[in-house]
Design a protein around this motif. Structure first.
Motif, PDB file in Angstrom:
ATOM      1  N   GLN A 519       0.924  -1.380  -0.038  1.00  0.00           N
ATOM      2  CA  GLN A 519      -0.064   0.133  -0.135  1.00  0.00           C
ATOM      3  C   GLN A 519       0.942   1.231  -0.003  1.00  0.00           C
ATOM      4  O   GLN A 519       0.472   2.432  -0.227  1.00  0.00           O
ATOM      5  N   LYS A 520       2.233   1.141   0.495  1.00  0.00           N
ATOM      6  CA  LYS A 520       2.872   2.244   0.416  1.00  0.00           C
ATOM      7  C   LYS A 520       4.316   1.707  -0.248  1.00  0.00           C
ATOM      8  O   LYS A 520       5.534   1.814   0.428  1.00  0.00           O
ATOM      9  N   PRO A 521       4.346   1.299  -1.511  1.00  0.00           N
ATOM     10  CA  PRO A 521       5.608   0.637  -2.172  1.00  0.00           C
ATOM     11  C   PRO A 521       6.881   1.851  -2.237  1.00  0.00           C
ATOM     12  O   PRO A 521       7.624   1.499  -2.457  1.00  0.00           O
ATOM     13  N   GLU A 522       6.489   3.156  -2.382  1.00  0.00           N
ATOM     14  CA  GLU A 522       7.619   4.090  -2.378  1.00  0.00           C
ATOM     15  C   GLU A 522       8.162   4.329  -1.162  1.00  0.00           C
ATOM     16  O   GLU A 522       9.460   4.874  -1.027  1.00  0.00           O
ATOM     17  N   GLU A 523       7.744   3.723   0.199  1.00  0.00           N
ATOM     18  CA  GLU A 523       8.379   3.901   1.271  1.00  0.00           C
ATOM     19  C   GLU A 523      10.000   2.898   1.177  1.00  0.00           C
ATOM     20  O   GLU A 523       9.886   1.994   0.772  1.00  0.00           O
ATOM     21  N   PRO A 524      11.082   3.666   1.556  1.00  0.00           N
ATOM     22  CA  PRO A 524      12.169   3.261   1.202  1.00  0.00           C
ATOM     23  C   PRO A 524      12.655   2.086   2.527  1.00  0.00           C
ATOM     24  O   PRO A 524      12.088   2.360   3.675  1.00  0.00           O
ATOM     25  N   ILE A 525      13.402   1.233   2.343  1.00  0.00           N
ATOM     26  CA  ILE A 525      13.727   0.085   3.165  1.00  0.00           C
ATOM     27  C   ILE A 525      15.189   0.539   3.718  1.00  0.00           C
ATOM     28  O   ILE A 525      16.137   0.199   2.917  1.00  0.00           O
ATOM     29  N   PRO A 526      15.370   0.977   4.722  1.00  0.00           N
ATOM     30  CA  PRO A 526      16.835   1.004   5.225  1.00  0.00           C
ATOM     31  C   PRO A 526      17.465  -0.391   5.440  1.00  0.00           C
ATOM     32  O   PRO A 526      16.797  -1.247   6.212  1.00  0.00           O
ATOM     33  N   VAL A 527      18.552  -0.398   4.937  1.00  0.00           N
ATOM     34  CA  VAL A 527      19.452  -1.673   5.279  1.00  0.00           C
ATOM     35  C   VAL A 527      20.784  -1.385   5.749  1.00  0.00           C
ATOM     36  O   VAL A 527      21.414  -0.691   5.199  1.00  0.00           O
ATOM     37  N   LYS A 528      21.045  -1.854   6.969  1.00  0.00           N
ATOM     38  CA  LYS A 528      22.225  -1.768   7.367  1.00  0.00           C
ATOM     39  C   LYS A 528      23.109  -3.362   7.243  1.00  0.00           C
ATOM     40  O   LYS A 528      22.541  -4.159   7.594  1.00  0.00           O
ATOM     41  N   VAL A 529      24.388  -3.122   6.692  1.00  0.00           N
ATOM     42  CA  VAL A 529      25.211  -4.200   6.455  1.00  0.00           C
ATOM     43  C   VAL A 529      26.560  -4.080   7.367  1.00  0.00           C
ATOM     44  O   VAL A 529      27.210  -3.092   7.324  1.00  0.00           O
ATOM     45  N   THR A 530      26.363  -4.911   8.372  1.00  0.00           N
ATOM     46  CA  THR A 530      27.494  -4.944   9.354  1.00  0.00           C
ATOM     47  C   THR A 530      28.649  -6.080   8.835  1.00  0.00           C
ATOM     48  O   THR A 530      28.213  -7.121   8.635  1.00  0.00           O
ATOM     49  N   VAL A 531      29.711  -5.359   8.851  1.00  0.00           N
ATOM     50  CA  VAL A 531      30.707  -6.431   7.922  1.00  0.00           C
ATOM     51  C   VAL A 531      31.711  -6.645   9.118  1.00  0.00           C
ATOM     52  O   VAL A 531      32.565  -5.684   9.625  1.00  0.00           O
ATOM     53  N   LYS A 532      32.364  -7.841   9.236  1.00  0.00           N
ATOM     54  CA  LYS A 532      33.282  -8.140   9.990  1.00  0.00           C
ATOM     55  C   LYS A 532      34.787  -8.768   9.451  1.00  0.00           C
ATOM     56  O   LYS A 532      34.349  -9.718   8.415  1.00  0.00           O
ATOM     57  N   ASN A 533      35.849  -8.423   9.841  1.00  0.00           N
ATOM     58  CA  ASN A 533      37.006  -8.644   8.592  1.00  0.00           C
ATOM     59  C   ASN A 533      37.678  -9.845   9.512  1.00  0.00           C
ATOM     60  O   ASN A 533      37.922  -9.917  10.671  1.00  0.00           O
ATOM     61  N   TYR A 534      37.510 -11.023   8.768  1.00  0.00           N
ATOM     62  CA  TYR A 534      38.026 -12.272   9.277  1.00  0.00           C
ATOM     63  C   TYR A 534      39.539 -12.592   8.835  1.00  0.00           C
ATOM     64  O   TYR A 534      40.276 -13.500   8.992  1.00  0.00           O
ATOM     65  N   ASN A 535      39.773 -11.710   7.867  1.00  0.00           N
ATOM     66  CA  ASN A 535      41.317 -11.901   7.218  1.00  0.00           C
ATOM     67  C   ASN A 535      42.509 -11.623   8.367  1.00  0.00           C
ATOM     68  O   ASN A 535      42.154 -10.951   9.328  1.00  0.00           O
ATOM     69  N   PRO A 536      43.507 -11.961   8.302  1.00  0.00           N
ATOM     70  CA  PRO A 536      44.530 -12.011   9.348  1.00  0.00           C
ATOM     71  C   PRO A 536      45.133 -10.649   9.515  1.00  0.00           C
ATOM     72  O   PRO A 536      46.021 -10.665  10.607  1.00  0.00           O
ATOM     73  N   GLY A 537      44.976  -9.704   8.716  1.00  0.00           N
ATOM     74  CA  GLY A 537      45.380  -8.396   8.829  1.00  0.00           C
ATOM     75  C   GLY A 537      44.434  -7.490   8.201  1.00  0.00           C
ATOM     76  O   GLY A 537      43.288  -7.628   8.332  1.00  0.00           O
ATOM     77  N   ALA A 538      45.181  -6.372   7.917  1.00  0.00           N
ATOM     78  CA  ALA A 538      44.622  -5.401   7.130  1.00  0.00           C
ATOM     79  C   ALA A 538      43.998  -5.662   5.723  1.00  0.00           C
ATOM     80  O   ALA A 538      44.581  -6.689   5.174  1.00  0.00           O
ATOM     81  N   ALA A 539      42.659  -5.172   5.582  1.00  0.00           N
ATOM     82  CA  ALA A 539      42.088  -5.684   4.283  1.00  0.00           C
ATOM     83  C   ALA A 539      41.212  -4.625   3.673  1.00  0.00           C
ATOM     84  O   ALA A 539      40.664  -3.934   4.471  1.00  0.00           O
ATOM     85  N   LYS A 540      40.686  -4.746   2.351  1.00  0.00           N
ATOM     86  CA  LYS A 540      39.941  -3.761   1.554  1.00  0.00           C
ATOM     87  C   LYS A 540      38.930  -4.709   1.165  1.00  0.00           C
ATOM     88  O   LYS A 540      39.328  -5.600   0.619  1.00  0.00           O
ATOM     89  N   THR A 541      37.669  -4.203   0.987  1.00  0.00           N
ATOM     90  CA  THR A 541      36.618  -4.814   0.283  1.00  0.00           C
ATOM     91  C   THR A 541      35.313  -3.652  -0.245  1.00  0.00           C
ATOM     92  O   THR A 541      35.589  -2.687   0.292  1.00  0.00           O
ATOM     93  N   THR A 542      34.792  -4.030  -1.071  1.00  0.00           N
ATOM     94  CA  THR A 542      33.535  -2.999  -1.413  1.00  0.00           C
ATOM     95  C   THR A 542      32.457  -3.877  -1.398  1.00  0.00           C
ATOM     96  O   THR A 542      32.223  -4.836  -1.792  1.00  0.00           O
ATOM     97  N   ILE A 543      31.503  -3.102  -0.849  1.00  0.00           N
ATOM     98  CA  ILE A 543      29.987  -3.814  -0.312  1.00  0.00           C
ATOM     99  C   ILE A 543      28.902  -3.248  -1.218  1.00  0.00           C
ATOM    100  O   ILE A 543      28.981  -2.130  -1.472  1.00  0.00           O
ATOM    101  N   THR A 544      28.378  -4.328  -1.815  1.00  0.00           N
ATOM    102  CA  THR A 544      27.220  -3.706  -2.836  1.00  0.00           C
ATOM    103  C   THR A 544      25.939  -4.723  -2.539  1.00  0.00           C
ATOM    104  O   THR A 544      26.174  -5.626  -1.500  1.00  0.00           O
ATOM    105  N   LEU A 545      24.835  -4.212  -2.756  1.00  0.00           N
ATOM    106  CA  LEU A 545      23.490  -5.060  -2.621  1.00  0.00           C
ATOM    107  C   LEU A 545      23.083  -5.619  -3.880  1.00  0.00           C
ATOM    108  O   LEU A 545      22.918  -4.808  -4.817  1.00  0.00           O
ATOM    109  N   ASP A 546      22.841  -6.808  -3.989  1.00  0.00           N
ATOM    110  CA  ASP A 546      22.081  -7.492  -5.091  1.00  0.00           C
ATOM    111  C   ASP A 546      20.825  -7.327  -5.003  1.00  0.00           C
ATOM    112  O   ASP A 546      20.219  -8.133  -4.223  1.00  0.00           O
TER     113      ASP A 546
END
Length: 843
Positions: A519-546
């Motif tokens: 009934q309100k399809p225009e209402e945005p859906i807020p999505v928070k993505v919490t990311v934890k780094n399990y690599n053994p040190g410093a690391a970089k990544t890019t987060i996207t949503l499919d």
């Protein structure tokens, strides 16, 4: 000091240990010498018998714990527990985990319980979402086996019987109508397997794998005092353990904390009763124990073998083992003496095995002897480590790994005993494709008192390593071999906690399930993505949503940089649906990409004191259910959670103003500020302030409030008078529930406002429910209530007390046994519409 005085001293000490352990959680992977002489006795007692028994059940906590403790700890019988599923469909009394996450918890609890009773554990369910799944309560063994796949379940059970070769099998439950369908199903296939496990034409593929048929000697069923074949004296007190077998069994049951298991029992006589159902040996109406007529000792086995052609020499070796076992027991509690005798017995087991192989005994006999001697060798390895106070450990640098990582794992052996051991070798076992390179010598000539040897291995995880599977065997283990008194023993070691290969970047979406109001399809859906780094040190990544085709997301990508392992960062996205979105299910998936790699998973950390740490790796998704929904503006709800559901979180997502009420709020706060107050499932049993404050709740209703009470069990301190007009819960509970989620629902009060405002409820709103309709339905209620629906399982009388509501003073009181706590997190549209109507004050 005499053995009798020693036993008395151990009894006092052990009783104190047990008294504490029944209250405090038992830590996982107790070190070898933690209980000294008690663990030594536990290790050597099995050397005295060649008998074996198997208990079968459906869920974790189905095992007959007292009987298993008696057989394993008391008699030394090689005892196994075979459990069908992982308990995914149950309830949770320590947290809000349900489904697979709960199954992981219950599996770990079962594993820890099995350690306490010293039994071998097997599950028919082998992986997450296995066909043998706990799909919830069932009233029918036929339904259960149909959903599990009868051939699948049966093949796995036959395989376990042929592998473990028990002399006696005991299903935990009877096949009777008042029993859970899962319990009945296990009874059905266990009873059938008595003959079929011995039939080479049943699952002939086993023979091709080298797994021979096996004829169980006896099958017993649970019974009562008035009609039994064997009574097991589980109330007998064992001086060495400082407890009765009932108490030892309950110590293991306290591990099933998610199910609220474990009771405190006083000392004194008590029995478990069993009725003989099938047997291939001569029996009597009343038997001394399960093994009457079955070879129990090496001497018994020797007599059977001596009667066969080519068996005399083998019989002589078996008699020698009988003498060896007696000498091990006689040496107790001298650790060094026990070690010497155990290693002499180990050498004799090796010799007996060679004699069996060289004999002309029939193939079936040789297969049986090979198995029993193999079991004895394994038991002697354990007895050796206990007697020598050899403490072996495998200690990883980290238990959290990622594909392609190299880490260090150290294997240690410590000698806490007075006897020197020699020819120590430390070996690390890793999965196929992994590499383990020792960085120092792995062999040592000797190890004396209070000395430690260790080897550190560089372990490399392959780049294509599979992610952690919680039901799989440990990925990394160690074997420590050593020599003493002329024979070599091996100590197999597992880490204290699971070593897990996790996603390089573990992602969790919040929310992980939500409603899109069409009934309100225009209402945005807020999505928070919490990311934890399990690599053994410093690391970089890019987060996207499919996102689904035609939907939009802002920002399109979010780069993240981490400085260290374990660091957590969050990114916020806004998802918008296509303007023409239709009622349906949709999925949004988080993607972490970089350096040519991509991750779409998250790792849920499951950690409790009594089970340690484990993980549930699953896709990092947000489930969206789109449908029409009306929610009153400014609706204010006070939620009283029992800790067993998270409905309050979903109500907040719907735009309801939800406040979680504290004990102080309930006892003295202003309740009248809330349009509705909701009590979570079983809240009276787990919120101690509720019963003393119940008069305040009823006064709130009387003044015009809307009180919604979800289902309770009688043991949740429920009393009929807690409701404004009496409500009595039906008993036995097993008969007062509707298990068919597709069962027809008849609306008895179609004009009632609960079916019209603010959402118009139709027949379609009862579609697509999951697992159950209702649980613990009332059997009696006051005439003041309106019966809203009738519903029941096929062929059974329908319940009309499932959904009750009544005016009380100026307000409304509603009691519902519908399983909202399962339906709403699963985003069942009709359940959500109904619940919103129920919490919306009606005129």
């Amino acid at each position: 000091m005499s053995k009798g005085k020693l036993a008395k001293l151990y009894t006092i000490t052990t009783a104190a240990v047990l008294a504490t352990s029944l209250i405090m959680p038992v830590a996982p992977e107790t070190a070898h010498a933690d209980r000294g002489v008690v663990d030594l006795w536990k290790a050597i007692k099995p050397l005295t018998t060649i008998a074996s028994a198997m208990n079968t059940g459906a869920h974790p906590d189905d095992e007959h714990s007292s009987m298993l403790a008696y057989l394993s700890l008391g008699k030394g019988v090689d005892t196994s527990s075979v459990i069908a599923n992982r308990g995914e469909g149950g309830q949770n009394e320590i947290g809000s985990e349900l489904g697979n996450a709960l199954g992981i918890i219950r599996t770990r609890e079962l594993q820890e319980a099995s350690k306490i009773t010293n039994i071998h554990l097997e599950n028919l369910s082998e992986k997450i979402d296995d066909p043998i799944f706990d799909f919830g309560f069932s009233k029918s063994p036929d339904e259960t086996l149909q959903k599990w796949g009868e051939d699948v379940a049966y093949e796995k059970l036959i395989r376990r019987i042929r592998t473990l070769r028990p002399d006696v099998v005991i299903p935990a439950f009877l096949n009777e109508p008042s029993t859970h369908g899962h319990h009945r199903a296990i009874n059905v296939i266990t009873v059938r397997a008595f003959k079929d496990a011995a039939d080479p034409n049943v699952f002939p593929q086993h023979a091709k794998e080298g797994l021979a048929p096996w004829q169980v000697k006896k099958l017993y069923l649970p019974a009562k005092e008035k009609d039994y074949s064997v009574k097991v004296p589980v109330g007998d007190y064992d001086e060495i353990y400082g407890a009765s077998y009932v108490q030892l069994g309950e110590e293991s049951r306290f591990m099933h904390k998610s199910q609220g298991m474990g009771r405190h029992y006083d000392e004194g006589p008590s029995f478990n009763y069993y009725k003989l159902d099938q047997s291939i040996v001569e029996t009597k109406d009343k038997e001394a124990d399960f093994f009457t007529g079955i070879a129990y000792s090496f001497d018994d086995l020797a007599k059977e073998v001596a009667r066969q052609s080519g068996g005399e020499k083998v019989a002589g070796e078996l008699k020698k083992l009988q003498k060896d076992a007696a000498e091990v027991i006689a040496a107790y509690p001298s650790f060094a003496s026990v070690a010497k005798e155990a290693h002499e017995m180990l050498a004799d087991v090796e010799k007996a095995t060679a004699v069996v192989e060289a004999s002309s005994l029939p193939t079936d006999t040789k297969t049986d002897l090979r198995h029993r001697l193999g079991v004895k060798k394994s038991q002697l390895n354990k007895a050796s480590a206990e007697a020598l106070s050899l403490v072996t450990k495998v200690k990883p640098e980290t238990t959290e790994l990622v594909a392609g990582q190299t880490t260090k794992v150290t294997v240690t052996a410590y000698n806490g005993g007075q006897a020197k051991v020699g020819k120590i070798n430390l070996a690390l076992n890793v999965p196929k494709g992994w590499q383990a390179k020792p960085q120092s010598p792995t062999s040592f000539s000797s190890l004396g008192y209070n000395q430690t040897v260790k080897t550190t291995f560089d372990v490399t995880v392959p780049s294509d390593a599979a992610l952690f599977q919680p039901y799989a065997a440990f990925a990394i283990t160690a074997d420590v071999s050593y020599s003493f008194a002329g024979s070599t023993a091996i100590s197999h070691v597992t880490p204290a906690d699971a070593i897990a290969v996790l996603p390089s970047f573990s992602m969790v979406l919040s929310p992980n399930a939500t409603v899109l109001n069409t009934q309100k399809p225009e209402e945005p859906i807020p999505v928070k993505v919490t990311v934890k780094n399990y690599n053994p040190g410093a690391a970089k990544t890019t987060i996207t949503l499919d996102v689904p085709k035609g939907w939009s997301v802002e920002p399109q990508a979010a780069p993240l940089a981490f400085e260290a392992k374990g660091e957590t960062k969050s990114v916020a996205f806004t998802v918008k649906a296509d303007a023409s979105v239709q009622p349906n299910k949709y999925t949004v998936t988080a993607v972490a990409s970089g350096n040519g790699k991509e991750s779409r998973h998250g790792a849920q950390v499951i950690r409790y004191p009594h089970i340690g740490t484990t993980y549930f790796v699953q896709p990092a998704t947000l489930a969206i259910q789109a449908f029409d929904l009306k929610v009153p503006e400014g609706l204010k709800v006070g939620y009283v959670s029992s800790g067993f559901d998270n409905i309050d979180q979903y109500l907040s997502q719907l735009g309801v103003n939800v406040t979680n009420l504290s004990a102080k709020d309930i006892e003295s706060g202003d309740l009248d500020q809330y349009d509705t107050i909701v009590l979570g499932i079983r809240a009276y049993g787990f919120r101690p302030e509720l019963i003393p404050s119940n008069a305040r709740l009823l006064k709130y209703v009387e003044n015009g409030g809307n009180l919604v009470v979800q289902y309770h069990k009688p043991e949740d301190k429920w009393k009929p008078e807690l409701a404004p007009y009496p409500i009595k819960i039906g008993a036995p509970l097993i008969q007062w529930r509707v298990t068919d989620e597709k069962s027809k629902v008849t609306v008895l009060a179609p004009d009632h406002a609960l079916f019209h405002s603010p959402n118009k409820i139709t027949e379609e709103d009862w579609d697509n429910w999951i697992q159950d309709r209702s649980a613990y339905n009332p059997s009696e209620w006051g005439k003041e209530y309106t019966e809203l629906i009738s519903n029941g399982d096929e062929g059974e009388k329908e319940f009309t007390g499932t959904y009750l509501t009544a005016k009380y003073g100026k307000g409304t009181y509603t009691y519902s046994s519908l399983v909202w706590y399962r339906e709403i997190p699963s985003l069942v549209p009709g359940a959500i519409r109904l619940f919103v109507n129920m919490i919306s004050p009606q005129q």
